[in-house]
Design an enzyme around this catalytic site. Structure first.
Site, PDB file in Angstrom:
ATOM      1  N   ASP A  13       1.219  -0.892   0.302  1.00 55.76           N
ATOM      2  CA  ASP A  13      -0.132  -0.012   0.053  1.00 55.76           C
ATOM      3  C   ASP A  13       0.559   1.624   0.272  1.00 55.76           C
ATOM      4  OD1 ASP A  13      -2.728   1.445   0.513  1.00 55.76           O
ATOM      5  OD2 ASP A  13      -1.232   2.302   2.485  1.00 55.76           O
ATOM      6  N   ASP A  15       0.060   5.433   0.595  1.00 52.70           N
ATOM      7  CA  ASP A  15      -0.289   6.183   2.413  1.00 52.70           C
ATOM      8  C   ASP A  15      -0.027   5.195   3.458  1.00 52.70           C
ATOM      9  OD1 ASP A  15      -1.197   9.112   0.720  1.00 52.70           O
ATOM     10  OD2 ASP A  15      -1.473   7.107  -0.065  1.00 52.70           O
ATOM     11  N   ASP A 180      -1.567  -0.550   5.993  1.00 53.58           N
ATOM     12  CA  ASP A 180      -1.899  -0.305   7.313  1.00 53.58           C
ATOM     13  C   ASP A 180      -3.147  -0.213   7.794  1.00 53.58           C
ATOM     14  OD1 ASP A 180      -2.768   1.769   4.922  1.00 53.58           O
ATOM     15  OD2 ASP A 180      -2.611   3.487   6.836  1.00 53.58           O
TER      16      ASP A 180
END
Length: 237
Positions: A13, A15, A180
């Site tokens: 991922d 951000d 995240d």
């Protein structure tokens, strides 16, 4: 020395996983809000807006300043206008304060040196994603980058992750997702891909409750987590 990677490919991922983009997301959001004559959001509010794409980010920001976007055709038109303006403002200056997390570049370099194929799968729009990776000098690390809008589906739907792996030339059972948020976990689970979650990102729930296979507290821990994950999967049931 970096622990050898036992997988053929790793998908990250963006951000909250590879980069801390909150400073520039907040600047672009507040520039958009200025144009609307609305109060600013605080940078510490922005992580809760991130993870489901730019339209959701804008929707949450508008609600946070007391101007929720209404339902119906008029609301949809307003959202599209604000979304397009936010993306334009963000793309114009995407890395004033954005930086890779500590250890990220060293780990990416080490994985590539081992012959591991790397990719990015994010709900961030494709244009800003490519711009940020290029501006930070990271684009050359990745064989495939799939951002929001490349296909209609977004994480936690598995389709973007499966497309990323297809473009990388890596089978799902030879890959790992590193993210995240629960959206990363959901996409990985549905794609049949094991998942590592970082606990320093933008998750809307406690990372330990998101259902990842392995939880890490820094990017430098990712190689050891990959090895631990492979060892666990190799054990007989």
């Amino acid at each position: 020395m970096i622990t050898p990677c036992p997988f053929d490919g790793v998908v990250f991922d963006l951000d909250g996983t590879l980069i801390d983009s909150v400073p520039d997301l907040a600047l672009a959001l507040n520039a958009m809000l200025d144009e609307e004559g609305l109060p600013h959001v605080r940078p510490e509010q922005v992580p809760a807006f991130v993870g489901q794409g730019a339209r959701v980010l804008v929707t949450k920001a508008m609600a946070a300043v007391g101007r929720p976007i209404p339902e119906g055709a008029a609301g949809a038109a307003t959202l599209e206008r604000l979304h397009d303006r936010f993306v334009a403002l963000y793309e114009a200056e995407p890395v004033r304060g954005t930086r890779p997390y500590d250890g990220a570049v060293a780990v990416l370099d080490a994985l590539r040196a081992q012959g591991v194929t790397l990719g990015v799968c994010t709900n961030k729009p494709q244009g800003p994603t490519l711009g940020v990776l290029e501006a930070l000098g990271l684009s050359g690390h990745f064989s495939a980058v799939v951002g929001g809008g490349v296909i209609p589906e977004r994480k936690p739907d598995p389709a973007p992750l499966l497309l990323t792996l297809e473009r990388m030339g890596v089978a799902p059972d030879r890959a790992v997702m590193v993210g995240d948020t629960p959206y990363d976990v959901g996409a990985a689970r549905a794609a049949g891909v094991p998942v590592i979650l970082v606990d320093y990102g933008y998750s809307p729930v406690p990372p330990a409750e998101a259902g990842a296979d392995v939880l890490v507290s820094s990017f430098a821990e990712v190689p050891a987590a990959l090895a631990r994950l492979a060892a666990t999967r190799a054990k007989p049931a």
